[in-house]
Design a protein around this motif. Structure first.
Motif, PDB file in Angstrom:
ATOM      1  N   VAL A 107       0.720  -1.127   0.152  1.00 50.63           N
ATOM      2  CA  VAL A 107       0.034  -0.194   0.019  1.00 50.63           C
ATOM      3  C   VAL A 107       0.965   1.297  -0.118  1.00 50.63           C
ATOM      4  O   VAL A 107       1.871   1.260   0.773  1.00 50.63           O
ATOM      5  CB  VAL A 107      -0.802   0.136   1.327  1.00 50.63           C
TER       6      VAL A 107
ATOM      7  N   ARG B 257      -4.471   1.501  10.125  1.00 50.78           N
ATOM      8  CA  ARG B 257      -4.761   2.406   9.033  1.00 50.78           C
ATOM      9  C   ARG B 257      -4.409   3.867   9.420  1.00 50.78           C
ATOM     10  O   ARG B 257      -3.875   4.677   8.845  1.00 50.78           O
ATOM     11  CB  ARG B 257      -6.172   2.098   8.478  1.00 50.78           C
TER      12      ARG B 257
ATOM     13  N   TYR C  91      -0.970  -2.336   7.273  1.00 52.21           N
ATOM     14  CA  TYR C  91      -2.118  -1.054   6.857  1.00 52.21           C
ATOM     15  C   TYR C  91      -3.454  -1.265   7.286  1.00 52.21           C
ATOM     16  O   TYR C  91      -3.914  -0.552   8.024  1.00 52.21           O
ATOM     17  CB  TYR C  91      -2.021  -0.638   5.451  1.00 52.21           C
ATOM     18  N   ASP C  92      -3.984  -2.432   7.145  1.00 52.91           N
ATOM     19  CA  ASP C  92      -5.090  -2.797   7.360  1.00 52.91           C
ATOM     20  C   ASP C  92      -5.634  -2.938   8.979  1.00 52.91           C
ATOM     21  O   ASP C  92      -6.289  -2.559   9.528  1.00 52.91           O
ATOM     22  CB  ASP C  92      -5.447  -4.240   6.952  1.00 52.91           C
TER      23      ASP C  92
ATOM     24  N   GLN D 288       0.045  -4.390   3.191  1.00 49.25           N
ATOM     25  CA  GLN D 288      -1.368  -4.500   3.356  1.00 49.25           C
ATOM     26  C   GLN D 288      -1.787  -4.817   4.689  1.00 49.25           C
ATOM     27  O   GLN D 288      -2.698  -4.568   5.446  1.00 49.25           O
ATOM     28  CB  GLN D 288      -1.880  -5.467   2.124  1.00 49.25           C
TER      29      GLN D 288
END
Length: 263
Positions: free
Chosen positions: A103, A235, A231-232, A228
């Motif tokens: 990301v 966030r 980040y998830d 990812q």
């Protein structure tokens, strides 16, 4: 504010503060190669001073109230480890856009956010004894010539389109400089924060045998990409750290660089 409203507000603030403090350690990957002024030394031991890139990574983590775990990897493994979630952050360029598991910051239109990126330049080094005018356009010079690049670098397409024959056999900048000095390649292309960042290193180690063409090959953007998975799970934290990059981070990087390039 009544008592219930005050308690509710306090709970929200405490919850947000707790989530922010819960960042803990972040695993930040960077190339395992001696490449002053950015990264000094090789192997897992981090020297003191560590290099401008490492100091920047520490400030990046601190902007999110995180502690930093540095992970040194071969260039080709940076993205694979990031996309797999084995590390949380690593520097990436535009070629990582859309890669599964990675990301990068995005703007309001969903495009890669240039305001939260770091601009860098790709420059070309040549042998002084070849008598190349340093004002020569590097994309004109590389046509039908052998150009060295660090194994895993992603800007080779620009050079290939200009007619260069790429040599991707070396895994470090120092090995490519030596290959150039010995005449095994005609030039060496390297990405830098500012064009003169490695001039001191080149002069110290090659004593005028290697020089840099004044005009950059190209200008590109680099982001601190997140996995990812990280980040998830974090966030808001990641977006806050990226916002720091867009406001103070790049300026701080340039400031840190001065300690290494102006001594």
């Amino acid at each position: 504010m009544n008592r219930l409203a005050f308690i509710a507000t306090a709970m929200i603030l405490c919850s947000a503060s707790g989530a922010y403090a819960a960042c803990g350690e972040v695993r930040y990957a960077y190339p395992n190669q001696h490449r002053p002024p950015y990264w000094l030394g090789e192997g897992q031991a981090v020297p003191d001073p560590p290099g401008a890139g490492v100091e920047f990574a520490r400030e990046f983590a601190a902007s999110g109230n995180c502690s930093l775990v540095l992970v040194r990897l071969p260039v080709l493994r940076l993205r694979t480890e990031l996309s797999s979630g084995a590390v949380d952050f690593a520097p990436v360029d535009i070629t990582a856009d859309g890669q599964a598991g990675i990301v990068i910051p995005r703007d309001a239109q969903g495009k890669p956010d240039a305001k939260r990126a770091t601009p860098i330049v790709v420059v070309l080094f040549v042998r002084a004894r070849d008598g190349i005018n340093r004002e020569t356009d590097p994309l004109d010079f590389v046509r039908d010539r052998q150009v060295g690049m660090t194994h895993g670098a992603t800007y080779g397409t620009i050079l290939q389109r200009a007619g260069a024959r790429l040599d991707l056999g070396s895994t470090s900048a120092s090995a490519n400089f030596e290959k150039l000095r010995r005449g095994r390649v005609d030039a060496f292309a390297l990405s830098l924060m500012t064009p003169g960042d490695m001039d001191k290193y080149v002069e110290t180690h090659f004593h005028g045998d290697i020089v840099r063409l004044e005009k950059p090959v190209s200008r590109v953007l680099v982001w601190v990409g997140s996995s990812q998975a990280y980040y998830d799970a974090h966030r808001a934290q990641v977006e806050s750290m990226w916002d720091w990059l867009g406001s103070d981070g790049t300026r701080r990087y340039y400031s840190i660089l001065k300690k290494y390039t102006e001594q």
